[in-house]
Scaffold this motif. Structure first.
Motif, PDB file in Angstrom:
ATOM      1  N   TYR A   1       0.845  -1.196   0.000  1.00  0.00           N
ATOM      2  CA  TYR A   1       0.000   0.000   0.000  1.00  0.00           C
ATOM      3  C   TYR A   1       0.882   1.247   0.000  1.00  0.00           C
ATOM      4  CZ  TYR A   1      -2.686  -3.652   2.471  1.00  0.00           C
ATOM      5  OH  TYR A   1      -3.279  -4.834   2.853  1.00  0.00           O
TER       6      TYR A   1
ATOM      7  N   TYR B   1       0.324   5.259   1.225  1.00  0.00           N
ATOM      8  CA  TYR B   1      -0.528   6.232   1.908  1.00  0.00           C
ATOM      9  C   TYR B   1       0.173   7.601   1.878  1.00  0.00           C
ATOM     10  CZ  TYR B   1      -2.931   2.337   4.316  1.00  0.00           C
ATOM     11  OH  TYR B   1      -3.640   1.201   4.637  1.00  0.00           O
TER      12      TYR B   1
ATOM     13  N   GLN C   1       0.090  11.130   4.443  1.00  0.00           N
ATOM     14  CA  GLN C   1      -0.383  11.592   5.740  1.00  0.00           C
ATOM     15  C   GLN C   1      -0.192  13.096   5.821  1.00  0.00           C
ATOM     16  OE1 GLN C   1       1.660  10.223   9.381  1.00  0.00           O
ATOM     17  NE2 GLN C   1      -0.359   9.917  10.320  1.00  0.00           N
TER      18      GLN C   1
ATOM     19  N   GLY D   1      -5.200  12.668   8.497  1.00  0.00           N
ATOM     20  CA  GLY D   1      -4.945  11.267   8.772  1.00  0.00           C
ATOM     21  C   GLY D   1      -4.237  10.575   7.614  1.00  0.00           C
ATOM     22  N   LEU D   2      -4.286   9.261   7.635  1.00  0.00           N
ATOM     23  CA  LEU D   2      -3.687   8.443   6.570  1.00  0.00           C
ATOM     24  C   LEU D   2      -4.715   8.245   5.460  1.00  0.00           C
ATOM     25  CD1 LEU D   2      -1.932   5.653   8.645  1.00  0.00           C
ATOM     26  CD2 LEU D   2      -0.795   7.144   6.998  1.00  0.00           C
TER      27      LEU D   2
ATOM     28  N   TYR E   1      -2.903   0.645  -4.007  1.00  0.00           N
ATOM     29  CA  TYR E   1      -2.502  -0.567  -3.332  1.00  0.00           C
ATOM     30  C   TYR E   1      -2.340  -1.698  -4.352  1.00  0.00           C
ATOM     31  CZ  TYR E   1      -7.456  -1.920  -3.592  1.00  0.00           C
ATOM     32  OH  TYR E   1      -8.714  -2.229  -4.044  1.00  0.00           O
TER      33      TYR E   1
ATOM     34  N   PHE F   1       3.845   7.130   3.235  1.00  0.00           N
ATOM     35  CA  PHE F   1       4.155   5.879   3.904  1.00  0.00           C
ATOM     36  C   PHE F   1       3.790   4.704   3.007  1.00  0.00           C
ATOM     37  CE2 PHE F   1       5.486   7.155   8.032  1.00  0.00           C
ATOM     38  CZ  PHE F   1       4.802   8.332   8.317  1.00  0.00           C
TER      39      PHE F   1
ATOM     40  N   ARG G   1      -2.033 -12.130   5.593  1.00  0.00           N
ATOM     41  CA  ARG G   1      -3.114 -12.546   6.488  1.00  0.00           C
ATOM     42  C   ARG G   1      -2.564 -13.473   7.565  1.00  0.00           C
ATOM     43  NH1 ARG G   1      -9.009 -14.924   4.694  1.00  0.00           N
ATOM     44  NH2 ARG G   1      -9.861 -15.126   6.798  1.00  0.00           N
TER      45      ARG G   1
ATOM     46  N   TYR H   1      -5.276  -8.755   8.726  1.00  0.00           N
ATOM     47  CA  TYR H   1      -4.167  -8.272   7.914  1.00  0.00           C
ATOM     48  C   TYR H   1      -3.457  -7.161   8.679  1.00  0.00           C
ATOM     49  CZ  TYR H   1      -6.080 -10.751   3.889  1.00  0.00           C
ATOM     50  OH  TYR H   1      -6.527 -11.715   3.034  1.00  0.00           O
ATOM     51  N   GLU H   2      -2.367  -7.528   9.375  1.00  0.00           N
ATOM     52  CA  GLU H   2      -1.590  -6.512  10.068  1.00  0.00           C
ATOM     53  C   GLU H   2      -0.725  -5.799   9.052  1.00  0.00           C
ATOM     54  OE1 GLU H   2       0.905  -7.882  13.215  1.00  0.00           O
ATOM     55  OE2 GLU H   2       2.001  -5.978  13.353  1.00  0.00           O
ATOM     56  N   GLN H   3      -0.857  -4.491   8.998  1.00  0.00           N
ATOM     57  CA  GLN H   3      -0.049  -3.716   8.061  1.00  0.00           C
ATOM     58  C   GLN H   3       1.226  -3.243   8.762  1.00  0.00           C
ATOM     59  OE1 GLN H   3      -2.089  -0.724   5.779  1.00  0.00           O
ATOM     60  NE2 GLN H   3      -3.763  -2.100   5.231  1.00  0.00           N
TER      61      GLN H   3
ATOM     62  N   PHE I   1       4.408  -0.772   8.441  1.00  0.00           N
ATOM     63  CA  PHE I   1       4.700   0.478   7.759  1.00  0.00           C
ATOM     64  C   PHE I   1       6.209   0.740   7.672  1.00  0.00           C
ATOM     65  CE2 PHE I   1       0.689   2.743   7.149  1.00  0.00           C
ATOM     66  CZ  PHE I   1      -0.178   1.940   7.873  1.00  0.00           C
ATOM     67  N   GLY I   2       6.587   1.432   6.612  1.00  0.00           N
ATOM     68  CA  GLY I   2       7.939   1.934   6.486  1.00  0.00           C
ATOM     69  C   GLY I   2       8.111   3.228   7.267  1.00  0.00           C
ATOM     70  N   PRO I   3       9.326   3.797   7.249  1.00  0.00           N
ATOM     71  CA  PRO I   3       9.625   4.993   8.040  1.00  0.00           C
ATOM     72  C   PRO I   3       9.114   6.289   7.433  1.00  0.00           C
ATOM     73  CG  PRO I   3      11.560   4.296   6.863  1.00  0.00           C
ATOM     74  CD  PRO I   3      10.525   3.261   6.603  1.00  0.00           C
TER      75      PRO I   3
ATOM     76  N   ARG J   1       9.465  12.192   3.394  1.00  0.00           N
ATOM     77  CA  ARG J   1       8.951  13.569   3.498  1.00  0.00           C
ATOM     78  C   ARG J   1       9.218  14.294   2.198  1.00  0.00           C
ATOM     79  NH1 ARG J   1       7.455  15.242   8.421  1.00  0.00           N
ATOM     80  NH2 ARG J   1       7.684  13.664  10.028  1.00  0.00           N
TER      81      ARG J   1
END
Lengths: 115, 114
Positions: free
Chosen positions: B33, B35, B37, B42-43, B48, B90, B96, B101-103, B105-107, B110
């Motif tokens: 994905y 995103y 922010q 929000g995100l 995706y 992000f 699964r 589905y725990e996502q 995330f990268g750092p 910017r």
């Protein structure tokens, strides 16, 4: 109406306080409820998740889901300065017949715990 | 395991310039994905992918393109950058596990467009 509503705060509490963070939602199909923690200038990381209604406890953290009210909460006991972060709720429908690989996020609540 | 990495970490573009953000994951996840922010927003999901060679539009896809030529990489392109694309981007990946589905995330990257 947004699918997920979350009070953005900011919320400032003294060390040791009990913190309550909340989200409301409108989509009754949501079954998985998650809380992510995001430290400043970092990516979010999963704190805990619950399936359907009920409570789940992990150390100082407790997640609650009230599906009848479409309301979820995250409680932090004995809050510490290291808990200072933005907390985001996230939700998804069930897997069978639903695309639960996509999450719907709240906008996040900024929490500061003061020593 | 490095998890999810993003390149670059910071970038400043002039309006009209193009760039590609690279996301890489070493967890063999099927889903990836992108995103953005923004303060007070929000995100928001841009695009995706549910597997190698597939992409789909998210909530705010306009002005962005993506490609997933390899399972471990997901690229986000800005063809003609605009100031409205100033944001923190992000990347996330997921698989699964026990129905959820725990996502991960990268750092973040910017990006400032002037």
């Amino acid at each position: 109406q947004k699918e997920v509503e979350q009070d953005p705060g900011p919320l400032s509490v003294p060390e040791g306080a009990i913190v309550s963070l909340n989200c409301t939602y409108s989509n009754s199909a949501f079954q998985y409820f998650m809380w992510y923690r995001q430290y400043s200038r970092k990516g979010p990381e999963l704190l805990m998740y619950t399936y359907s209604s009920g409570n789940k406890e992990d150390g100082r953290f407790t997640a609650q889901v009230d599906k009848s009210s479409k309301y979820i909460s995250l409680f932090i006991r004995d809050s510490q300065p290291s808990d200072s972060a933005t907390y985001l709720c996230a939700m998804s429908p069930p897997g069978s017949g639903g695309s639960n690989y996509k999450l719907t996020f709240g906008k996040g609540t900024l929490l500061t715990v003061n020593p | 395991n490095a998890g999810v990495t993003q390149t670059p970490k910071f970038r400043v573009l002039k309006t009209g310039q193009s760039m590609t953000l690279l996301c890489a994951q070493d967890m063999n996840h099927e889903y990836m994905y992108w995103y953005r922010q923004d303060p007070g927003m929000g995100l928001r999901l841009i695009h995706y992918s549910v597997g190698e060679g597939t992409t789909a539009k998210g909530e705010v896809p306009d002005g962005y393109n993506v490609s997933r030529l390899k399972k471990q990489n997901f690229l986000l392109g800005l063809e003609s950058a605009a100031p409205s694309q100033t944001s923190v981007y992000f990347c996330a990946s997921s698989a699964r596990l026990a129905g959820v589905y725990e996502q991960y995330f990268g750092p973040g990257t910017r990006l400032t467009v002037t």
